[in-house]
Design a protein around this motif. Structure first.
Motif, PDB file in Angstrom:
ATOM      1  N   TYR A 101       5.773  -2.346  -3.023  1.00  0.00           N
ATOM      2  CA  TYR A 101       6.164  -1.762  -1.741  1.00  0.00           C
ATOM      3  C   TYR A 101       4.933  -1.240  -1.002  1.00  0.00           C
ATOM      4  N   LEU A 102       4.920  -1.481   0.296  1.00  0.00           N
ATOM      5  CA  LEU A 102       3.845  -1.008   1.154  1.00  0.00           C
ATOM      6  C   LEU A 102       4.448  -0.277   2.351  1.00  0.00           C
ATOM      7  N   GLN A 103       3.657   0.598   2.936  1.00  0.00           N
ATOM      8  CA  GLN A 103       4.035   1.273   4.172  1.00  0.00           C
ATOM      9  C   GLN A 103       3.259   0.650   5.328  1.00  0.00           C
ATOM     10  N   ALA A 104       3.910   0.556   6.472  1.00  0.00           N
ATOM     11  CA  ALA A 104       3.264  -0.038   7.641  1.00  0.00           C
ATOM     12  C   ALA A 104       3.636   0.738   8.899  1.00  0.00           C
ATOM     13  N   GLU A 105       2.740   0.704   9.873  1.00  0.00           N
ATOM     14  CA  GLU A 105       2.995   1.267  11.197  1.00  0.00           C
ATOM     15  C   GLU A 105       2.941   0.110  12.187  1.00  0.00           C
ATOM     16  N   ILE A 106       4.030  -0.074  12.945  1.00  0.00           N
ATOM     17  CA  ILE A 106       4.102  -1.204  13.870  1.00  0.00           C
ATOM     18  C   ILE A 106       4.303  -0.687  15.283  1.00  0.00           C
ATOM     19  N   GLY A 107       3.403  -1.066  16.153  1.00  0.00           N
ATOM     20  CA  GLY A 107       3.536  -0.752  17.573  1.00  0.00           C
ATOM     21  C   GLY A 107       3.741  -2.031  18.353  1.00  0.00           C
ATOM     22  N   VAL A 108       4.593  -1.981  19.365  1.00  0.00           N
ATOM     23  CA  VAL A 108       4.862  -3.149  20.208  1.00  0.00           C
ATOM     24  C   VAL A 108       4.787  -2.716  21.666  1.00  0.00           C
ATOM     25  N   PHE A 157       9.655  -8.666   2.514  1.00  0.00           N
ATOM     26  CA  PHE A 157      10.997  -8.443   3.065  1.00  0.00           C
ATOM     27  C   PHE A 157      11.102  -6.986   3.509  1.00  0.00           C
ATOM     28  N   LEU A 158      11.976  -6.734   4.490  1.00  0.00           N
ATOM     29  CA  LEU A 158      12.220  -5.372   4.942  1.00  0.00           C
ATOM     30  C   LEU A 158      13.207  -4.707   3.994  1.00  0.00           C
ATOM     31  N   THR A 159      12.950  -3.459   3.652  1.00  0.00           N
ATOM     32  CA  THR A 159      13.785  -2.775   2.661  1.00  0.00           C
ATOM     33  C   THR A 159      15.152  -2.391   3.220  1.00  0.00           C
ATOM     34  N   ARG A 160      15.292  -2.388   4.548  1.00  0.00           N
ATOM     35  CA  ARG A 160      16.588  -2.101   5.171  1.00  0.00           C
ATOM     36  C   ARG A 160      17.024  -3.311   5.970  1.00  0.00           C
ATOM     37  N   ASP A 161      18.152  -3.899   5.610  1.00  0.00           N
ATOM     38  CA  ASP A 161      18.659  -5.076   6.310  1.00  0.00           C
ATOM     39  C   ASP A 161      18.945  -4.734   7.766  1.00  0.00           C
ATOM     40  N   GLY A 162      18.527  -5.634   8.656  1.00  0.00           N
ATOM     41  CA  GLY A 162      18.788  -5.446  10.072  1.00  0.00           C
ATOM     42  C   GLY A 162      17.882  -4.449  10.760  1.00  0.00           C
ATOM     43  N   GLU A 163      16.924  -3.886  10.033  1.00  0.00           N
ATOM     44  CA  GLU A 163      16.024  -2.894  10.621  1.00  0.00           C
ATOM     45  C   GLU A 163      15.056  -3.554  11.600  1.00  0.00           C
ATOM     46  N   LEU A 164      14.867  -2.906  12.746  1.00  0.00           N
ATOM     47  CA  LEU A 164      13.862  -3.391  13.688  1.00  0.00           C
ATOM     48  C   LEU A 164      12.484  -3.038  13.143  1.00  0.00           C
ATOM     49  N   PRO A 165      11.575  -4.018  13.087  1.00  0.00           N
ATOM     50  CA  PRO A 165      10.222  -3.715  12.594  1.00  0.00           C
ATOM     51  C   PRO A 165       9.437  -2.962  13.651  1.00  0.00           C
ATOM     52  N   LEU A 166       9.681  -1.653  13.727  1.00  0.00           N
ATOM     53  CA  LEU A 166       9.105  -0.839  14.779  1.00  0.00           C
ATOM     54  C   LEU A 166       8.846   0.559  14.238  1.00  0.00           C
ATOM     55  N   ARG A 193       8.274 -10.968  12.838  1.00  0.00           N
ATOM     56  CA  ARG A 193       9.529 -10.250  13.067  1.00  0.00           C
ATOM     57  C   ARG A 193       9.495  -9.432  14.359  1.00  0.00           C
ATOM     58  N   ALA A 194       8.328  -8.922  14.715  1.00  0.00           N
ATOM     59  CA  ALA A 194       8.223  -8.047  15.883  1.00  0.00           C
ATOM     60  C   ALA A 194       7.979  -8.806  17.177  1.00  0.00           C
ATOM     61  N   GLN A 195       7.701 -10.095  17.097  1.00  0.00           N
ATOM     62  CA  GLN A 195       7.335 -10.867  18.282  1.00  0.00           C
ATOM     63  C   GLN A 195       8.412 -10.852  19.349  1.00  0.00           C
TER      64      GLN A 195
END
Length: 235
Positions: A102-109, A75-84, A47-49
């Motif tokens: 449900y899991l929590q994640a930290e995404i850096g790009v 799946f992302l819990t918020r539709d249309g959310e940027l995975p960031l 999703r973040a690519q």
């Protein structure tokens, strides 16, 4: 020479068996979590690519001891959310997907974002040559930061802006191409025909806005702004 009492030997064996069982259980749980985490990691990475070339995904595994998640579907819990930045990820488990975790994640790009190469006064238009790209971690940018400078070319600044700072949507607005009560031209497109009529705009609008227009027959229609005092209605 050491001697063991017959009464103590079973207790020692039981303790060893218990430790072995806990170790095997912990290993099995780690394997279950590994499959789940791998599915979520791959999902977030894909999703973040589109945002940049270098992607950093840090996952926080579930703390509760849960059964294995069969056929995980993240799946992302918020539709249309940027995975960031910090995001919440849901995972449907099983063929029916009724069990959800449900899991929590930290995404850096590491990617590029637009900045101004000069200061801009309030009300001043943005030109393409006023923008340049900077590289950095997009997760460190303010909320709703702009990643595509083309979207604001031709718009005006709503307040003074300094060079080099990340840009945000609310700092710009489209120039009105249609004013309230202005006489406008309305084009109608259809299969094999194209007609044009005049009308009176009942509200202002910028490029792409839909505004109400009163025709000479007093009929009120809604049309899309496509240019200076020009709107279009599709049939």
């Amino acid at each position: 020479m050491a001697y063991f009492s017959p009464q103590r030997l079973p207790m020692r064996l039981n303790g060893c068996l218990l430790s072995l069982a806990l170790l095997l259980s912990s290993t099995a749980m780690a394997d279950d979590n590994a499959a789940l985490m791998q599915a979520v990691h791959g999902f977030l990475h894909d999703r973040a690519q589109a945002l940049g070339d270098e992607i950093i995904v840090e996952l926080h595994p579930p703390s509760a001891r849960l059964p294995a998640c069969e056929a995980p579907e993240p799946f992302l819990t918020r539709d249309g959310e940027l995975p960031l930045g910090r995001v919440s990820v849901g995972v449907r488990c099983g063929s029916d997907g009724r069990q959800v975790r449900y899991l929590q994640a930290e995404i850096g790009v590491i990617g590029h974002y637009p900045v101004l190469n000069r200061a801009l006064a309030a009300g001043e238009s943005v030109r393409e040559k006023d923008l340049e790209l900077r590289e950095g971690n997009l997760a460190d940018l303010p909320s709703r930061a702009l990643l595509d400078g083309e979207t604001i070319v031709g718009q005006v600044a709503t307040r003074p802006l300094r060079a080099g700072e990340p840009l945000q949507e609310h700092q710009f607005r489209a120039l009105p191409l249609v004013e309230r009560n202005q006489r406008v031209s309305i084009e109608a497109h259809g299969s094999g025909f194209r007609i044009s009529r005049e009308g009176q705009a009942l509200e202002p609008g910028g490029l792409g806005d839909r505004v109400r227009v009163r025709l000479s027959s007093r009929e009120v229609i809604t049309a899309e702004v496509i240019g200076d005092a020009t709107l279009v209605v599709d049939f």
